[in-house]
Design a protein around this motif. Structure first.
Motif, PDB file in Angstrom:
ATOM      1  N   PRO A  86       6.115  24.520 -37.478  1.00  0.00           N
ATOM      2  CA  PRO A  86       5.737  24.540 -38.900  1.00  0.00           C
ATOM      3  C   PRO A  86       4.707  23.467 -39.242  1.00  0.00           C
ATOM      4  O   PRO A  86       4.665  22.393 -38.623  1.00  0.00           O
ATOM      5  N   GLY A  87       3.882  23.782 -40.234  1.00  0.00           N
ATOM      6  CA  GLY A  87       2.978  22.789 -40.793  1.00  0.00           C
ATOM      7  C   GLY A  87       1.684  22.573 -40.043  1.00  0.00           C
ATOM      8  O   GLY A  87       0.923  21.649 -40.371  1.00  0.00           O
ATOM      9  N   VAL A  88       1.403  23.408 -39.043  1.00  0.00           N
ATOM     10  CA  VAL A  88       0.176  23.244 -38.262  1.00  0.00           C
ATOM     11  C   VAL A  88      -0.838  24.304 -38.682  1.00  0.00           C
ATOM     12  O   VAL A  88      -0.505  25.491 -38.744  1.00  0.00           O
ATOM     13  N   GLY A  89      -2.056  23.862 -38.960  1.00  0.00           N
ATOM     14  CA  GLY A  89      -3.113  24.785 -39.349  1.00  0.00           C
ATOM     15  C   GLY A  89      -4.074  25.062 -38.204  1.00  0.00           C
ATOM     16  O   GLY A  89      -3.831  24.691 -37.047  1.00  0.00           O
ATOM     17  N   ASN A  90      -5.188  25.699 -38.540  1.00  0.00           N
ATOM     18  CA  ASN A  90      -6.166  26.073 -37.510  1.00  0.00           C
ATOM     19  C   ASN A  90      -6.637  24.885 -36.677  1.00  0.00           C
ATOM     20  O   ASN A  90      -6.680  24.956 -35.447  1.00  0.00           O
ATOM     21  N   ASP A  91      -6.999  23.787 -37.353  1.00  0.00           N
ATOM     22  CA  ASP A  91      -7.533  22.633 -36.622  1.00  0.00           C
ATOM     23  C   ASP A  91      -6.489  22.067 -35.670  1.00  0.00           C
ATOM     24  O   ASP A  91      -6.811  21.673 -34.540  1.00  0.00           O
ATOM     25  N   GLY A  92      -5.233  22.032 -36.099  1.00  0.00           N
ATOM     26  CA  GLY A  92      -4.166  21.519 -35.239  1.00  0.00           C
ATOM     27  C   GLY A  92      -3.959  22.393 -34.014  1.00  0.00           C
ATOM     28  O   GLY A  92      -3.823  21.883 -32.888  1.00  0.00           O
ATOM     29  N   TYR A  93      -3.934  23.707 -34.221  1.00  0.00           N
ATOM     30  CA  TYR A  93      -3.735  24.603 -33.080  1.00  0.00           C
ATOM     31  C   TYR A  93      -4.926  24.557 -32.109  1.00  0.00           C
ATOM     32  O   TYR A  93      -4.743  24.620 -30.892  1.00  0.00           O
ATOM     33  N   PHE A  94      -6.138  24.421 -32.634  1.00  0.00           N
ATOM     34  CA  PHE A  94      -7.287  24.348 -31.718  1.00  0.00           C
ATOM     35  C   PHE A  94      -7.316  23.010 -30.985  1.00  0.00           C
ATOM     36  O   PHE A  94      -7.746  22.946 -29.818  1.00  0.00           O
ATOM     37  N   ALA A  95      -6.850  21.932 -31.624  1.00  0.00           N
ATOM     38  CA  ALA A  95      -6.714  20.656 -30.910  1.00  0.00           C
ATOM     39  C   ALA A  95      -5.699  20.807 -29.784  1.00  0.00           C
ATOM     40  O   ALA A  95      -5.911  20.323 -28.658  1.00  0.00           O
ATOM     41  N   LEU A  96      -4.584  21.481 -30.060  1.00  0.00           N
ATOM     42  CA  LEU A  96      -3.581  21.762 -29.028  1.00  0.00           C
ATOM     43  C   LEU A  96      -4.212  22.533 -27.872  1.00  0.00           C
ATOM     44  O   LEU A  96      -4.006  22.197 -26.698  1.00  0.00           O
ATOM     45  N   ILE A  97      -4.964  23.579 -28.203  1.00  0.00           N
ATOM     46  CA  ILE A  97      -5.559  24.435 -27.168  1.00  0.00           C
ATOM     47  C   ILE A  97      -6.519  23.632 -26.291  1.00  0.00           C
ATOM     48  O   ILE A  97      -6.518  23.779 -25.052  1.00  0.00           O
ATOM     49  N   ARG A  98      -7.332  22.762 -26.884  1.00  0.00           N
ATOM     50  CA  ARG A  98      -8.268  21.963 -26.073  1.00  0.00           C
ATOM     51  C   ARG A  98      -7.497  21.084 -25.081  1.00  0.00           C
ATOM     52  O   ARG A  98      -7.859  20.995 -23.901  1.00  0.00           O
ATOM     53  N   ASN A  99      -6.443  20.436 -25.562  1.00  0.00           N
ATOM     54  CA  ASN A  99      -5.658  19.596 -24.656  1.00  0.00           C
ATOM     55  C   ASN A  99      -4.897  20.413 -23.628  1.00  0.00           C
ATOM     56  O   ASN A  99      -4.753  19.997 -22.475  1.00  0.00           O
ATOM     57  N   PHE A 100      -4.421  21.581 -24.030  1.00  0.00           N
ATOM     58  CA  PHE A 100      -3.733  22.440 -23.075  1.00  0.00           C
ATOM     59  C   PHE A 100      -4.667  22.794 -21.924  1.00  0.00           C
ATOM     60  O   PHE A 100      -4.283  22.741 -20.750  1.00  0.00           O
ATOM     61  N   ARG A 101      -5.889  23.142 -22.242  1.00  0.00           N
ATOM     62  CA  ARG A 101      -6.847  23.513 -21.200  1.00  0.00           C
ATOM     63  C   ARG A 101      -7.160  22.318 -20.295  1.00  0.00           C
ATOM     64  O   ARG A 101      -7.363  22.480 -19.103  1.00  0.00           O
ATOM     65  N   ARG A 102      -7.174  21.113 -20.867  1.00  0.00           N
ATOM     66  CA  ARG A 102      -7.401  19.916 -20.053  1.00  0.00           C
ATOM     67  C   ARG A 102      -6.241  19.644 -19.096  1.00  0.00           C
ATOM     68  O   ARG A 102      -6.445  19.153 -17.990  1.00  0.00           O
ATOM     69  N   HIS A 103      -5.031  19.933 -19.545  1.00  0.00           N
ATOM     70  CA  HIS A 103      -3.840  19.486 -18.832  1.00  0.00           C
ATOM     71  C   HIS A 103      -3.017  20.609 -18.221  1.00  0.00           C
ATOM     72  O   HIS A 103      -1.939  20.347 -17.675  1.00  0.00           O
ATOM     73  N   SER A 104      -3.504  21.843 -18.276  1.00  0.00           N
ATOM     74  CA  SER A 104      -2.697  22.961 -17.767  1.00  0.00           C
ATOM     75  C   SER A 104      -2.517  22.918 -16.251  1.00  0.00           C
ATOM     76  O   SER A 104      -1.650  23.611 -15.712  1.00  0.00           O
ATOM     77  N   PHE A 105      -3.307  22.075 -15.557  1.00  0.00           N
ATOM     78  CA  PHE A 105      -3.068  21.897 -14.120  1.00  0.00           C
ATOM     79  C   PHE A 105      -1.624  21.472 -13.870  1.00  0.00           C
ATOM     80  O   PHE A 105      -1.041  21.791 -12.824  1.00  0.00           O
ATOM     81  N   LEU A 106      -1.051  20.753 -14.825  1.00  0.00           N
ATOM     82  CA  LEU A 106       0.332  20.293 -14.691  1.00  0.00           C
ATOM     83  C   LEU A 106       1.292  21.479 -14.573  1.00  0.00           C
ATOM     84  O   LEU A 106       2.220  21.472 -13.757  1.00  0.00           O
ATOM     85  N   LEU A 107       1.053  22.521 -15.382  1.00  0.00           N
ATOM     86  CA  LEU A 107       1.914  23.701 -15.342  1.00  0.00           C
ATOM     87  C   LEU A 107       1.719  24.484 -14.050  1.00  0.00           C
ATOM     88  O   LEU A 107       2.680  25.017 -13.482  1.00  0.00           O
ATOM     89  N   LEU A 108       0.475  24.570 -13.576  1.00  0.00           N
ATOM     90  CA  LEU A 108       0.229  25.278 -12.311  1.00  0.00           C
ATOM     91  C   LEU A 108       0.938  24.573 -11.164  1.00  0.00           C
ATOM     92  O   LEU A 108       1.509  25.224 -10.281  1.00  0.00           O
ATOM     93  N   TYR A 109       0.895  23.249 -11.162  1.00  0.00           N
ATOM     94  CA  TYR A 109       1.566  22.493 -10.099  1.00  0.00           C
ATOM     95  C   TYR A 109       3.084  22.666 -10.198  1.00  0.00           C
ATOM     96  O   TYR A 109       3.762  22.948  -9.202  1.00  0.00           O
ATOM     97  N   LEU A 110       3.644  22.484 -11.396  1.00  0.00           N
ATOM     98  CA  LEU A 110       5.098  22.480 -11.561  1.00  0.00           C
ATOM     99  C   LEU A 110       5.726  23.862 -11.444  1.00  0.00           C
ATOM    100  O   LEU A 110       6.847  23.998 -10.937  1.00  0.00           O
ATOM    101  N   PHE A 111       5.021  24.901 -11.924  1.00  0.00           N
ATOM    102  CA  PHE A 111       5.652  26.211 -12.051  1.00  0.00           C
ATOM    103  C   PHE A 111       4.916  27.340 -11.332  1.00  0.00           C
ATOM    104  O   PHE A 111       5.376  28.477 -11.355  1.00  0.00           O
ATOM    105  N   GLY A 112       3.758  27.036 -10.725  1.00  0.00           N
ATOM    106  CA  GLY A 112       3.093  28.064  -9.940  1.00  0.00           C
ATOM    107  C   GLY A 112       4.028  28.571  -8.853  1.00  0.00           C
ATOM    108  O   GLY A 112       4.706  27.792  -8.186  1.00  0.00           O
TER     109      GLY A 112
END
Length: 508
Positions: free
Chosen positions: A156-182
């Motif tokens: 709750p309470g997150v707008g467009n700018d917040g979700y796009f900030a999340l997405i940018r960081n997710f793309r930077r750090h998604s290697f973590l998910l590939l390592y842990l759960f690939g």
């Protein structure tokens, strides 16, 4: 500039309790010998066009099972389990099929015999099939049989700018998910028949890479040379929408050569643009919004904003009955909150290109000792960067546990730390070890056996008569809805196609 800790303190317990998630899970239907089932989508499952929980993805043989939106991880997993239970009962009653429990496909037939999803005679149903025919022409049918888990998440309470900030960081750090759960370090050789690849032979018909985490997310998976030219920016909704608008409205020479129709008048694809429709854009994460009937997803985003994010980089875990477990889901909640609360500078074309290289490096070599990833102008060890992120997640996990009760999120983080301390603990390593030690290095034998065990386990779970009756009713209702949609069509398909694809429908 506020810090992660300050942003975390500003989040109310109500917001932390208000996180919502849902799961979409793809699986191939296969025969007992581990080959693809070529039968139509079972009518007893309902209409894949209109059923809220059971549809098909690319292929008629590829189920997609969908939960509703849930406030709790446990209830989400419980619903996903129930959907699986009903599906397995139908498959048992109509034949001897089961669900393939791994992301990389089973033993596949020749490309052109893999059946494309069918959705009835309505314009919208026909468009779905034509879109999939376009995917087949553009990328080949085998690539489309790869399956995965999509994790839909909001707070709750997150707008467009917040979700796009999340997405940018997710793309930077998604290697973590590939390592842990690939969980896709190997594949049946039928998947790459006739294609160039860098895989190594293991035994028989099995190919692999010794340190791979997720072949699904590497060059052999959901990748496209054409789309690689798309430097989509996630700096805000406007730049993201403009990038997609361009790909959806400008013809692409290679696809122009395919043409919309073949000489016999049958449809090859919906359009000759770089993307036929928005869903064709491959990404590890997408901004999403529930759309109205007939509405274009891009129009919905522009009109009403981002409602949730769709995480798309999760492999099926063959050791989990429904492909994902509660601990993984809780880690995803912590990780996504970390992406939301961390400082998120704008992306640049150079960074976008570096992130693509990091993704491929982690997918193909993620468990390689000393592997380094690009971060700014430097290269840093994957392990060091990953441990830094896990350290930053500690207060987030503690805050969620404090708001929701229990210690499950801290437990999920502890398990992730163990995986960084011991690379043999991650699913990709476990797959290779089990496959090599217990199944003579055979990918198909390994996954086939786990698929049979999963089928037996889910069929043995209690399934109350009222739940069975509810799913039977949903299937019947979906078939009636499909008939109503077909009866309501008033224009020829070509008119419908042109109207749906018109640039005006994308919103501005």
């Amino acid at each position: 500039m506020t810090s992660l800790h300050e942003r975390l303190r500003a989040l109310s317990p109500a917001a932390l309790k208000g996180m919502r998630r849902g799961v979409e899970k793809e699986s191939l239907r296969v025969l007992p010998d581990g080959s693809l089932a070529l039968t139509p989508h079972p009518a007893a499952l309902g209409s894949p066009l209109t059923h809220p929980h059971i549809t098909t993805d690319f292929s008629e043989s590829q189920l997609e099972l969908i939960t509703g939106v849930h406030g709790g991880v446990q209830s989400c997993l419980a619903e996903l389990t129930q959907v699986h239970q009903f599906v397995y009962r139908v498959l048992r009653d109509v034949g001897d099929e089961m669900l393939w429990v791994a992301s990389m496909p089973c033993n596949l037939p020749v490309d052109e015999t893999i059946p494309i999803g069918r959705y009835g005679s309505s314009n919208v149903g026909h468009a779905k099939s034509v879109y999939r025919m376009g995917l087949a022409h553009r990328y080949g049918r085998r690539m489309q049989t790869i399956s995965g888990i999509h994790y839909n998440w909001s707070i709750p309470g997150v707008g467009n700018d917040g979700y796009f900030a999340l997405i940018r960081n997710f793309r930077r750090h998604s290697f973590l998910l590939l390592y842990l759960f690939g969980a896709s370090p190997a594949v049946c050789s039928s998947f790459v028949a006739g294609r160039q690849h860098e895989l190594q032979p293991l035994r028989g018909h099995t190919l692999y890479l010794p340190h791979a985490t997720s072949l699904r997310m590497g060059r052999l998976g959901y990748q496209s040379d054409a789309q690689a030219r798309l430097a989509v920016s996630y700096n805000d909704l406007e730049s993201y929408a403009a990038s997609l608008q361009d790909a959806l409205t400008h013809p692409y020479p290679t696809y122009e050569m395919i043409g919309v129709r073949n000489p016999g008048g049958e449809y090859n694809q919906l359009a000759t643009t770089l993307l036929q429709i928005e869903n064709e854009f491959y990404g590890t994460i997408r901004p999403k919004r529930v759309i109205l009937p007939g509405e274009r997803p891009l129009h919905a985003l522009r009109e009403r904003g981002v409602e949730y994010v769709e995480v798309r980089c999760m492999d099926l875990d063959a050791f989990e009955p429904v492909g994902i477990g509660t601990q993984t889901m809780r880690f995803l909640d912590v990780f996504l909150l970390h992406c939301l609360l961390s400082e998120s500078p704008p992306d640049t074309p150079d960074e976008i290109a570096a992130l693509a290289r990091n993704q491929n490096r982690t997918a193909m070599r993620g468990r390689e000792p000393g592997l380094r990833l690009e971060r700014g102008i430097d290269e840093v060890p994957l392990r060091d960067w990953g441990m830094q992120l896990l350290d930053e997640c500690e207060p987030i996990a503690a805050a969620i546990d404090a708001a929701q009760g229990g210690a499950e999120h801290r437990d999920a983080l502890r398990a992730a730390r163990h995986a960084f301390a011991d690379a043999d603990a991650v699913p990709s390593a476990r797959v290779l070890e089990t496959m090599t030690n217990d199944y003579d290095g055979s990918y198909v034998r390994f996954v086939r056996t786990l698929s049979e065990l999963t089928k037996t386990a889910l069929l043995a779970l209690p399934f109350p008569p009222d739940v069975q009756a509810r799913f039977v009713s949903l299937a019947q209702q979906s078939l009636e809805k499909q008939k109503a949609i077909e009866a309501a069509d008033t224009v020829p398909f070509e008119v419908y196609r042109k109207r749906y694809l018109s640039s005006e429908r994308l919103g501005l």
